[in-house]
Scaffold this motif. Structure first.
Motif, PDB file in Angstrom:
ATOM      1  N   ARG A 126       0.819  -1.070  -0.144  1.00  0.00           N
ATOM      2  CA  ARG A 126       0.091  -0.075  -0.005  1.00  0.00           C
ATOM      3  C   ARG A 126       0.996   1.312  -0.094  1.00  0.00           C
ATOM      4  O   ARG A 126       0.467   2.223  -0.742  1.00  0.00           O
ATOM      5  N   ARG A 127       2.016   1.076   0.623  1.00  0.00           N
ATOM      6  CA  ARG A 127       2.700   2.345   0.775  1.00  0.00           C
ATOM      7  C   ARG A 127       3.501   2.727  -0.539  1.00  0.00           C
ATOM      8  O   ARG A 127       3.614   3.940  -1.100  1.00  0.00           O
ATOM      9  N   ASP A 128       3.768   1.659  -1.412  1.00  0.00           N
ATOM     10  CA  ASP A 128       4.145   1.712  -2.763  1.00  0.00           C
ATOM     11  C   ASP A 128       5.451   2.680  -2.933  1.00  0.00           C
ATOM     12  O   ASP A 128       5.245   3.602  -3.859  1.00  0.00           O
ATOM     13  N   ILE A 135       6.370   7.222   4.639  1.00  0.00           N
ATOM     14  CA  ILE A 135       5.605   6.467   5.847  1.00  0.00           C
ATOM     15  C   ILE A 135       4.422   7.193   6.410  1.00  0.00           C
ATOM     16  O   ILE A 135       4.883   8.357   6.835  1.00  0.00           O
ATOM     17  N   THR A 136       3.069   6.958   6.433  1.00  0.00           N
ATOM     18  CA  THR A 136       1.971   7.870   6.853  1.00  0.00           C
ATOM     19  C   THR A 136       1.468   6.992   7.876  1.00  0.00           C
ATOM     20  O   THR A 136       1.539   5.506   8.042  1.00  0.00           O
ATOM     21  N   THR A 137       0.759   7.663   8.840  1.00  0.00           N
ATOM     22  CA  THR A 137      -0.002   6.904   9.846  1.00  0.00           C
ATOM     23  C   THR A 137      -1.108   6.088   9.265  1.00  0.00           C
ATOM     24  O   THR A 137      -1.221   4.977   9.737  1.00  0.00           O
ATOM     25  N   LEU A 174      -1.316   2.218  10.239  1.00  0.00           N
ATOM     26  CA  LEU A 174      -2.617   1.613  10.772  1.00  0.00           C
ATOM     27  C   LEU A 174      -3.236   0.595   9.884  1.00  0.00           C
ATOM     28  O   LEU A 174      -3.802  -0.592  10.392  1.00  0.00           O
ATOM     29  N   PHE A 175      -3.148   0.562   8.409  1.00  0.00           N
ATOM     30  CA  PHE A 175      -3.592  -0.161   7.609  1.00  0.00           C
ATOM     31  C   PHE A 175      -2.909  -1.504   7.887  1.00  0.00           C
ATOM     32  O   PHE A 175      -3.380  -2.691   7.808  1.00  0.00           O
ATOM     33  N   GLY A 176      -1.390  -1.503   7.928  1.00  0.00           N
ATOM     34  CA  GLY A 176      -0.797  -2.576   8.173  1.00  0.00           C
ATOM     35  C   GLY A 176      -0.914  -3.397   9.625  1.00  0.00           C
ATOM     36  O   GLY A 176      -1.067  -4.704   9.480  1.00  0.00           O
ATOM     37  N   VAL A 177      -1.322  -2.586  10.675  1.00  0.00           N
ATOM     38  CA  VAL A 177      -1.737  -2.985  11.810  1.00  0.00           C
ATOM     39  C   VAL A 177      -2.977  -4.045  11.905  1.00  0.00           C
ATOM     40  O   VAL A 177      -3.062  -5.047  12.247  1.00  0.00           O
TER      41      VAL A 177
END
Length: 104
Positions: A15-17, A21-23, A27-30
């Motif tokens: 998703r980061r592509d 690095i954003t919150t 959060l999506f990864g967690v």
């Protein structure tokens, strides 16, 4: 569970592509890791009570859905994601059914 952490990191990286690095990405990864781990634990607990066909099918469905989700994050079409997920699920079903059939 280690596999949940790996899955979450993988989803986060897709998703980061290569961007910052954003919150939201973290959060999506967690959340992805927690959902994956919860589903894997539930399939791991329920599967031994099922007959071998349904046990293999439950693991195949789990593998197909989780792979299809990761594949969809890369931006592929819905049709391609579905086809790839079905291919993975079919392979997992064949392997797990063979294992359960030969070890019972």
């Amino acid at each position: 569970m280690l596999m949940g952490v790996v899955y979450g990191l993988w989803a986060w990286a897709i998703r980061r592509d290569g961007g910052p690095i954003t919150t939201g990405n973290v959060l999506f990864g967690v959340v992805s890791a927690l959902v994956f781990a919860a589903l894997m634990i539930s399939v791991h607990r329920v599967a031994p009570t099922l007959p071998r066909e349904l046990r293999a099918l439950s693991w195949a469905a789990f593998a197909g859905v989780t792979f299809g989700f990761l594949y969809s994050l890369a931006g592929a079409s819905v049709l391609r994601c579905t086809a790839m997920a079905l291919g993975v699920a079919a392979g997992v079903f064949a392997v797990t059914f063979y294992r359960y059939y030969t070890t019972e």
